[in-house]
Motif scaffolding. Structure first.
Motif, mmCIF file in Angstrom:
data_model
loop_
_atom_site.group_PDB
_atom_site.id
_atom_site.type_symbol
_atom_site.label_atom_id
_atom_site.label_comp_id
_atom_site.label_asym_id
_atom_site.label_seq_id
_atom_site.Cartn_x
_atom_site.Cartn_y
_atom_site.Cartn_z
ATOM 1 N N GLU A 38 -49.772 -5.253 17.871
ATOM 2 C CA GLU A 38 -50.095 -4.183 17.626
ATOM 3 C C GLU A 38 -50.226 -3.055 18.786
ATOM 4 O O GLU A 38 -49.870 -2.031 18.589
ATOM 5 N N PHE A 39 -50.760 -3.720 20.045
ATOM 6 C CA PHE A 39 -50.867 -2.811 21.131
ATOM 7 C C PHE A 39 -49.510 -2.389 21.537
ATOM 8 O O PHE A 39 -49.251 -1.243 22.072
ATOM 9 N N PHE A 40 -48.512 -3.412 21.624
ATOM 10 C CA PHE A 40 -47.177 -3.295 22.223
ATOM 11 C C PHE A 40 -46.358 -2.390 21.063
ATOM 12 O O PHE A 40 -45.656 -1.384 21.829
ATOM 13 N N ILE A 87 -48.002 1.062 30.791
ATOM 14 C CA ILE A 87 -48.565 -0.209 30.168
ATOM 15 C C ILE A 87 -49.797 -0.740 30.431
ATOM 16 O O ILE A 87 -50.837 -0.911 29.657
ATOM 17 N N CYS A 88 -50.154 -0.558 31.833
ATOM 18 C CA CYS A 88 -51.230 -0.941 32.302
ATOM 19 C C CYS A 88 -52.767 -0.222 31.823
ATOM 20 O O CYS A 88 -53.595 -0.716 31.380
ATOM 21 N N ILE A 89 -52.466 1.319 31.872
ATOM 22 C CA ILE A 89 -53.584 2.022 31.534
ATOM 23 C C ILE A 89 -53.876 1.938 30.049
ATOM 24 O O ILE A 89 -55.020 1.759 29.736
ATOM 25 N N PRO A 90 -52.792 2.173 29.163
ATOM 26 C CA PRO A 90 -53.257 1.795 27.965
ATOM 27 C C PRO A 90 -53.538 0.290 27.447
ATOM 28 O O PRO A 90 -54.589 0.236 26.736
ATOM 29 N N TYR A 91 -53.285 -0.493 28.092
ATOM 30 C CA TYR A 91 -53.589 -2.032 28.031
ATOM 31 C C TYR A 91 -55.168 -1.987 28.151
ATOM 32 O O TYR A 91 -55.984 -2.629 27.376
#
Length: 251
Positions: A38-40, A87-91
């Motif tokens: 879902e995240f990706f 990628i890192c901030i949204p993760y």
């Protein structure tokens, strides 16, 4: 004392943002790693919009990057560190959102969290239409206002309160990470900085003619709207895919 080559500063910021959320993704009660699909999907959708935006603004000089703090690896006209930023901030944000969902699953959040989004939407429209001549300010605030109205009036997203709580919790680390990027020693500047030309060490620089020229430490205040839109988009797709996967399991 460990010495870190300054060419890896931007990479270090990304690493610091994602390291703890990544480690705790495998916590047996949180199991966020099971939500990676879902995240990706959410991140890919967001990057399909924000990367071209980033590339274009870099090309026309709205912002840019200081090679002194970069590894030197580029993909198209963006440093690899900038790709990793998306990628890192949204993760980190989505992980925090997932945690809030877990710990507040039986809690009804007050309406103030949704009302804050109404206020933000109104402020964004006002700022946008008062700043036609500032490309970054006008674009990001107009898009934020429109996207919030879509969620509030049309989609009526049920997760807005938890998203807003997440965003408020993340404001401090968001300001710190963006502070390092926009002024390596950001803590040396006043909390509200209007003398933008006093900022010297920058990993990411901004054309100050295209923003409000108001900084929180060294971070352009416009970045708050930019970040909110980016993270809400990831959360929206995350929720949509989660809902569809849950329905497919039931069927």
């Amino acid at each position: 004392m460990i010495h870190i080559d300054e060419h890896y500063y931007y990479l270090l910021v990304n690493f610091c943002c994602i390291s703890i959320p990544f480690i705790f993704s495998f916590h047996p009660k949180l199991n966020f790693y099971k939500k990676w699909p879902e995240f990706f999907v959410g991140t890919i959708v967001m990057m399909a919009i924000f990367i071209p935006w980033d590339m274009y603004f870099t090309k026309i000089g709205i912002w840019g990057f200081n090679n002194q703090y970069l590894s030197g690896i580029y993909l198209f006209n963006l440093p690899i560190e900038e790709w990793l930023f998306f990628i890192c901030i949204p993760y980190a944000c989505t992980f925090t959102y997932h945690c809030i969902q877990y710990f507040t699953q039986n809690v009804v959040l007050p309406s103030i969290f949704k009302n804050i989004l109404w206020v933000i939407a109104a402020v964004c429209f006002a700022v946008a239409f008062l700043n036609f001549d500032k490309t970054y300010t006008f674009t990001t605030h107009l898009l934020t206002g429109l996207y919030l109205l879509y969620h509030l009036l049309i989609k009526k997203s049920p997760y807005l309160k938890k998203f807003m709580l997440t965003f408020l919790i993340l404001l401090v680390p968001f300001i710190i990470s963006n502070g390092v990027l926009t002024g390596v020693y950001f803590w040396e500047y006043p909390f509200i900085l209007t003398d933008v030309n006093s900022i010297t060490e920058k990993i990411v620089w901004y054309n100050n003619a295209e923003n409000l020229q108001i900084r929180i430490f060294s971070m352009p205040i416009d970045d708050l709207s930019y970040g909110l839109t980016m993270l809400l988009l990831v959360t929206s797709v995350f929720e949509m895919v989660s809902s569809r996967r849950a329905k497919s399991v039931v069927l």
